[in-house]
Design an enzyme around this catalytic site. Structure first.
Site, PDB file in Angstrom:
ATOM      1  N   HIS A  86      29.666  47.406  26.122  1.00  0.00           N
ATOM      2  CA  HIS A  86      28.546  47.761  26.992  1.00  0.00           C
ATOM      3  C   HIS A  86      28.789  49.040  27.783  1.00  0.00           C
ATOM      4  O   HIS A  86      29.878  49.289  28.267  1.00  0.00           O
ATOM      5  CB  HIS A  86      28.288  46.606  27.971  1.00  0.00           C
ATOM      6  N   HIS A 104      23.834  55.860  32.837  1.00  0.00           N
ATOM      7  CA  HIS A 104      23.177  54.642  33.316  1.00  0.00           C
ATOM      8  C   HIS A 104      22.715  54.790  34.756  1.00  0.00           C
ATOM      9  O   HIS A 104      21.544  54.613  35.065  1.00  0.00           O
ATOM     10  CB  HIS A 104      24.123  53.439  33.194  1.00  0.00           C
TER      11      HIS A 104
END
Length: 275
Positions: free
Chosen positions: A5, A41
């Site tokens: 991830h 992100h």
């Protein structure tokens, strides 16, 4: 599929593969004009992670190409699937189609090397909101119109929005993606929170139904060993995690060992596995 991830820095490709990942998830930040700019992100993100690692998208795709091209000195044969988590917060809905075209252009040039000996990994486009389905339409149209239709064999689709599966099904129809046509259904929440398996099990049932629309199901972001085991037992094809080594090392009973193994390149990520 063990999906590492938030792999947004080039050095993290090796880091997560070394931990046991055979897939990675990378965040793609778009500008307000619908241009893919960075792998980033931002805040907030998962607990116990640094949220602000980033690269220029073109440079990252080139590094990814090297990591997935046999014969390259940076080649990692284990890496077979890449999930592109598309961050569209700044993209107007009216620009979604052009954003899809822009992403396709960048992949063709920087990852697929103009269709000549590019990276071999499968690419999963994860769109965060169903109403942005035209991004998928624009992406597919560019490949078909510019002579790269064959590359669509390497591309799959996911809507990660936490909504009714019927709504997601409608999104794929609107995007021109047929049922069981390279579709993954995701479910999950940040590792900072607990989540029941209710929707995951619903997605698995849809996958296994003769009239379902998806080929595969993945669950995110799963770091606790008990949660990993529960997701595997529920039938998830993919586990997205910050700790791939925990998925590798989680205790597995004989029943799990009979049904599941780590995916290899010859395993088609667009085909439903019949147990």
């Amino acid at each position: 599929w063990i999906m590492g991830h938030m792999v947004n820095a080039i050095y993290q490709i090796d880091e997560f593969v070394d931990l046991g990942a055979n897939a990675i998830e990378t965040d793609v930040e778009f500008s307000s004009s619908g241009k893919a700019k960075y792998t980033y992100h931002g805040v907030p993100c998962d607990c116990f992670r640094w949220c602000k690692k980033w690269e220029n998208i073109d440079g990252f795709l080139e590094a990814l190409r090297r990591a997935t091209t046999p014969g390259d000195s940076k080649y990692r044969k284990e890496l077979i699937l890449v999930v592109l988590d598309l961050k569209l917060d700044y993209v107007y809905l009216s620009d979604a189609y052009d954003a899809g075209k822009d992403l396709a252009q960048r992949l063709v040039k920087h990852y697929w090397n103009g269709g000549r000996n590019g990276g071999r990994a499968y690419i999963l486009l994860s769109v965060p909101v169903v109403e942005y389905y035209r991004l998928i339409t624009g992406f597919r149209a560019h490949l078909m119109n510019e002579g790269y239709k064959d590359l669509l064999a390497k591309v799959g689709y996911d809507f990660s929005e936490d909504t009714y599966l019927s709504t997601i099904h409608d999104g794929f129809r609107n995007a021109g993606v047929r049922d069981k046509d390279h579709i993954w259904q995701s479910d999950g929440i940040s590792n900072c929170f607990a989540r029941t398996l209710t929707r995951l099990k619903e997605a698995v049932s849809n996958r296994d139904s003769t009239d379902g629309y998806s080929n595969k199901v993945y669950y995110w972001t799963v770091d606790k060993e008990t949660s990993i085991t529960d997701a595997i037992n529920a039938g998830a094809d993919g586990i997205m995690t910050n700790h791939p080594d925990r998925v590798i090392n989680v205790p597995k009973d004989d029943e799990i060992k009979k049904k599941f193994r780590l995916a290899r390149y010859r395993d088609n990520p667009w085909k439903t596995f019949r147990k």
